[in-house]
Scaffold this active site. Sequence first.
Site: not given
Length: 919
Positions: A854-856
């Site tokens: 996950s990132c933003k």
Amino acid sequence: MKVNSHHLTSLSKGPASSFDREGRLRVGRETQEGQGRPQGMCERWCRLRGNLLFIMKKPQQRSAFEEVLVLERCQVLESTDNNNGLLIRFDSGEPGVYVECVNSGEVNSWLVALREANSEGLTNRIRHLRTQLMETAGNSAVNSVGNAETTVVDAVCPAKQSPLEFSIDCRGLSIGHKEKRPHAVVQVSVINTQAHTITNYCCTEIVESTSDPVFLTGVCISPDHPFTLDTTLKLTVYHAKVKTHDTRSCLGFTCFSIRDLLRTNEPQLSLNDCDKYIYLFVCVLSSVFRSTVCKVYRFQTEASRWMLVREQMSESPLSSSLPKQLLSCYIQEDMRRVQELCDLCDLSPYWDRLRTDVIAHYSQLISTYQETLTELNKLTGSSCSFKASCSKSDRYLEFIPVNLHTQRMQVTCSRRTVWYDVVTVGAPADHYQGFKHGGLQRLLNKPDSDNKSVSAAYCCISYSPEESSRAREVLSSVSQLQPLISGLTEELLQAALEVNSQRLQNILHSLARRTEQFVHALKDELVKNALLALHTARPAYHLSNGHAHVTHGNGTGPRLSSANQDGLRPSIRRQESIPQHTEYDEEEEWDRVWANVAMSLNCIIAMVDRLQERENRKQEVTSQTQNDVTTTSHNTDLSPLWQEQLLPLVVTLKECVSDAVERARCAMTFVLLQGAAASACHGQPLTHRRDAVFSQAVSTVCGGVWVCTELYSGLEDKGFLLQLCEVGLITQFEGLLSTYSDEVGMLEDMEMGVSDLNRVSFKITEAKSEQPTDLLPSVTGLRPLPSETYLLVHPLLFNIGINQQQSLAERFGDSSLQERINLRSCEMLKSYYKTLRDKLPNLSKRLNGVRLTSCKSAKDRTSMSVTLEQCMLLRDEHTLSKEHFNRALDCMRREGCRMENVEKNIRSRKYGTYGKVDT
């Protein structure tokens, strides 16, 4: 097409025996509209030789031909508006040729001759002859060509839903300059022969400075696209500008149908307008995911062998189905809690105000969630299973995970196939509410003056989170056991009516077991203490200046009378009221309530034993003194006696159970009131935020467990199943968020969402059918979901910021949040590994977990991470050559599934600034 005119002229001449068919035909070009008989048709002498149709003005042998048609990659159709007409339509999209026979008797013979003229017709005739030979010889075996052809044709059949994949090579490309070599790229297009249009489908990467390019990116024809065996593909080779990626000049092209590709024995096709050729390798693989994007590559190993790599990215059908189920659970749970709070009856003014605030809190949540659920139910099509990054702040989509996809890399090398899976998703966080005041971890631990005043005023009535969790378990247990006990008592009376002794004993055994479980749940000290606390919260308690005097309008429930115990029937004495100045012992009263349940069961057991003993004595006497007729009459008269004796005891047991459930429910609801009051003090937005973040997290991890990994390939692995049952499943979130600005709040949300997954468990059941709706997971339980003895999930979160903001945070800011999260997850991982090693010492070192990145918004940084990890796996596990590592990485990032993901989210094939990271 380059031809030898002298050779063709010689072929067009000669005796009639040299030709397959000849005669007069009216010839004309098909109109642009493609409808009706063309105007201005001319009568010509036509001669068919092999796959060449010569069109001549006169039938004389010395006459020169006007035109020659190469009958390859074409269809010969009967005209719909003229019984004598035939239409030769070419797959390249060029206007077709309309031919018309002079008389109707020649139509069928010309139709057969033209259809069998090309190589496809020849192949069909060979196949027909081979079939006849096999049937004559009685041999059911099929040779390798027949097998390969059948397998490939079935693969592109819609019922199989399998993609077609091939790779591309070129040899001898030239740009007309001896010293310069082309930068080659191949554009794959689809030709619509009906509308005469060409649509770009995909392209390869650019291979620089070589006349013999080997393209690593292949072509994958997905079953989701409306392709058929007759679909025509066009491959065009361009010389491209490397810096701008703009095409500059065409080096050649070739056209072929999918049917031609599958049936060809020679995997090479000539390029038109140049003397080069293309190699195509076909590989058919299965597809099982939704809205799948497929990319294929072939990379070279250190042993100079080719490995086939298939990259697949799919949407998860759980993106919206699970959030909608969770919203329904939240609504039902909150409505039930409101009713339970109302059932507490009169409370002192302080507790009544607190209850009113909590009911208002739940009512607001119910209204908001119902509105959100209504809007989600309106979603149709692709919006049901995909939430783009640009929609992450949408109010009605905050329960749906952002950009959730399952990515699978399949590697085939040396006759061995291996799969690597990862779930990519935007960090579980509430973007709609924003991060001005931080995320869940900070907001939940924020000091609150209202909470301090509550604790100061009623410090003697306080319950820990563990006690609140146990209260939910008690409520769940008694709610499940009460209907079971009631059902068994009805079965007991029916067995008594039938005078079936064996069935009566079996039912009685089950009833005793369920009742013992019920009593065991009620004997929890928490229930007794909560009843005392609830007693102190009644108005009558405070009117007596702190002394425990109480008036019970609804009675104290069933109570056994010692004078009637010899009669084995409890008497029910209800106290309409207790004098206000009489000492009232709530603890003693509760002991009587659950003891009444146990004693009522004992009375039923004793009565059944007495009736059976009495019946046994009567049967012994009857067998000695009476005949069979009298005995039958006696048994008939006995049946109502058994039921009449048991009915009052059964009614008493049900009343005792009902009274105990009512008191326990009130006590446990009072325990939960304190936690609900704390949530109400924090405000509705905080509960809403936690529910939304949990919804995103649980939808993501369910997708990982259900779709992408071990539950498909591991259900036949006994070691893996043993690991699931004994230890549980590791789900590791890789966070790429920075500890700077708003992303700190996102990370705090994500930390709490992942932590709440500790109370999630999976129960694996057999599906009723193979219908998609029957295969989807379902959600049950409370908020948060109570742990069960099913498949336990061990969620871990490791975060590492990889953008420029993280560099600033580490140099000038604070990265302690990331350090704390990683240290905590490291300890949990060590604990899991120790448990796994102790219980399953012979298991492999691999933990068989679910990987989530996950990132933003799971778009830029996630793409960089996933592609880098895929190439590292190819290097470490499959000996990808060092020379090909950077090229393979660049190929996956420019032309792979992650670039398709970027375009899917922002309608542009360009990574953001977050995508610029060192590899």
